[in-house]
Design an enzyme around this catalytic site. Sequence first.
Site, PDB file in Angstrom:
ATOM      1  N   CYS A  21       0.800  -1.238   0.000  1.00 15.88           N
ATOM      2  CA  CYS A  21       0.000   0.000   0.000  1.00 15.88           C
ATOM      3  C   CYS A  21       0.824   1.275   0.000  1.00 15.88           C
ATOM      4  CB  CYS A  21      -0.942   0.090   1.203  1.00 15.88           C
ATOM      5  SG  CYS A  21      -1.748  -1.417   1.689  1.00 15.88           S
ATOM      6  N   ASP A 256      -3.807  -0.082  -6.042  1.00 18.48           N
ATOM      7  CA  ASP A 256      -2.404   0.139  -5.685  1.00 18.48           C
ATOM      8  C   ASP A 256      -1.539  -1.131  -5.769  1.00 18.48           C
ATOM      9  OD1 ASP A 256      -3.678  -0.865  -3.476  1.00 18.48           O
ATOM     10  OD2 ASP A 256      -2.963   0.649  -2.069  1.00 18.48           O
TER      11      ASP A 256
END
Length: 462
Positions: A21, A256
Amino acid sequence: FSLIGDVGVYFSNAFAVTPLCCPSRSSILTGKYPHNHEVRNNSLSGNCSSPAWQRGPEASAFPVYLNKQLYQTFYAGKYLNQYGTKGSGGVSRVPPGWDQWHALVGNSQYYNYTLSVNGKEEKHGDSYDKDYLTDLIVNRSIQFLDERSPQRPFFIMLAPPAPHSPYVAAPQYQNSFSNVKAPRDGSFNKPGGKDKHWLLRQPVNPMANSSIEFLDNAFRKRWQALLSVDDLVERLVKKLEDVKELNNTYIFFTSDHGYHTGQFSLPIDKRQLYEFDIRVPLMVRGPGIKPNQTLQAPVLNIDLGPTFLDIAGVNMSQVNMDGQSFLPQMVSAPSLRNGTSRPYFLVEYTGEGCTNSNPDCPKMGPGVSQCFPNCVCEDAFNNTYACVRTLTGYNLQYCEFADTESFVEVYNLTADPHQLENIVKKVDPVLLQTMNQRLIRLQSCVGRSCRDTKNEKLRSEF
Ligand SMILES: *[C@@H]1O[C@H](CO)[C@@H](O)[C@H](O)[C@H]1NC(C)=O
Ligand SMILES: *[C@@H]1O[C@H](CO)[C@@H](O)[C@H](O)[C@H]1NC(C)=O
Ligand SMILES: *[C@@H]1O[C@H](CO)[C@@H](O)[C@H](O)[C@H]1NC(C)=O
Ligand SMILES: *[C@@H]1O[C@H](CO)[C@@H](O)[C@H](O)[C@H]1NC(C)=O
Ligand SMILES: *[C@@H]1O[C@H](CO)[C@@H](O)[C@H](O)[C@H]1NC(C)=O
Ligand SMILES: *[C@@H]1O[C@H](CO)[C@@H](O)[C@H](O)[C@H]1NC(C)=O
Ligand SMILES: *[C@@H]1O[C@H](CO)[C@@H](O)[C@H](O)[C@H]1NC(C)=O
């Protein structure tokens, strides 16, 4: 798909340059590889929303340039995992370049979270109508579209945590997909095998039934949580139509990083170098983009920033990013696209670990992390690697680990799309040497030198 991909382009080879992330989001914001923004993991000490990140990379992230072009900018959702915490400057700190700011404090939540609303703390409970974060995010964007000045262009970034854990579905979707299970194809429930780096040699194979139950449950809940993301897309597109901006707005849909559920007997997570973790969905619609296109040229998350700035008319010679705009590929005729795609690129990852042994999994020793369920660890300090991925000419991946074995993995993705066999011992050493040189070059590239990847002919076959 019907509201974005079918009426625009679908990129069949979109990648994150790092599968975690905070580093990946930092790459999206800055257009830089991790070795240039220096965000290594999800902790403050690894530069996730750290003071050094704020002084350096964040100050020249893409929203800053958009704002200078007089764009009205709006952010809602999860930002960087440490955002809003004390060490990151608290909720009062709004990153530069954003006019409207509705960001989640800390990591993914669906209820019972705190937002920074333009620097003011806003606490939320667990009432679906008032607090469900995916819905709240789109509601705030709709409000923004009503309140903005119609004379100036706008940029909206919506970052719902969904389908990240704890994947809490909206009440109306909690029974959806009741028969859905994680796909059983590819490397599902296969052993990592002796030819993979040590972390992949640990998982029990075949997986315990309770692990399979756990990952199927996660897979189903992630799909349920995504139904609200579908609603978000639908409501946003509808609103853009209502305010007569739909035919004048580019819409990007992406993530992501990837995710695995049972591949190589790893129950659930990301963080691995394999296709399932580094590939991301990417679809774009907008002015000048013909419908129903599939583009195979590789695009990276570091290309998003340059593409946004290209659309906004920013002079790219003044922007220091590693990625490159893919706007020309989307709007030009297919015959003009030759030569616009990069022959190869870098994926780099710094493993996360725990200094102490996990008391629940003492056998695994210190250094590992994410050891659940059944003490299968998904990450470790020395799950630190860098890879060169080529798609043009050869469909090949070459990875080097920074571990005590200096482990190398090589995959021929044409013959072996699921990366079951590491062919490092079978390929011509000359090829390994070429890939190693490319890797070394990319690991220290900056800006233009990250894009100038000549496609020297690989002299050997494999
Ligand atoms: C964090 O970033 C700063 C510069 O922005 C750098 O000097 C430092 O080494 C980075 N820390 C890590 C752990 O990479
Ligand atoms: C939210 O917090 C309240 C109070 O602590 C708790 O009772 C409730 O279960 C929490 N809801 C969720 C969805 O976590
Ligand atoms: C979002 O807006 C819809 C429609 O106005 C409303 O029904 C819903 O309760 C709102 N949800 C949140 C979390 O704000
Ligand atoms: C695990 O599940 C399989 C297939 O459903 C079953 O045949 C097997 O007996 C189960 N094993 C245990 C230990 O429960
Ligand atoms: C968008 O549609 C409107 C009519 O609804 C038209 O006037 C305008 O020129 C269109 N804009 C673009 C960029 O196609
Ligand atoms: C896209 O292609 C599909 C099938 O090939 C077709 O049914 C659909 O109408 C096309 N959509 C557009 C917007 O052209
Ligand atoms: C994150 O990176 C920092 C700096 O390298 C390191 O000290 C820390 O242990 C890392 N955090 C995790 C969870 O691995």
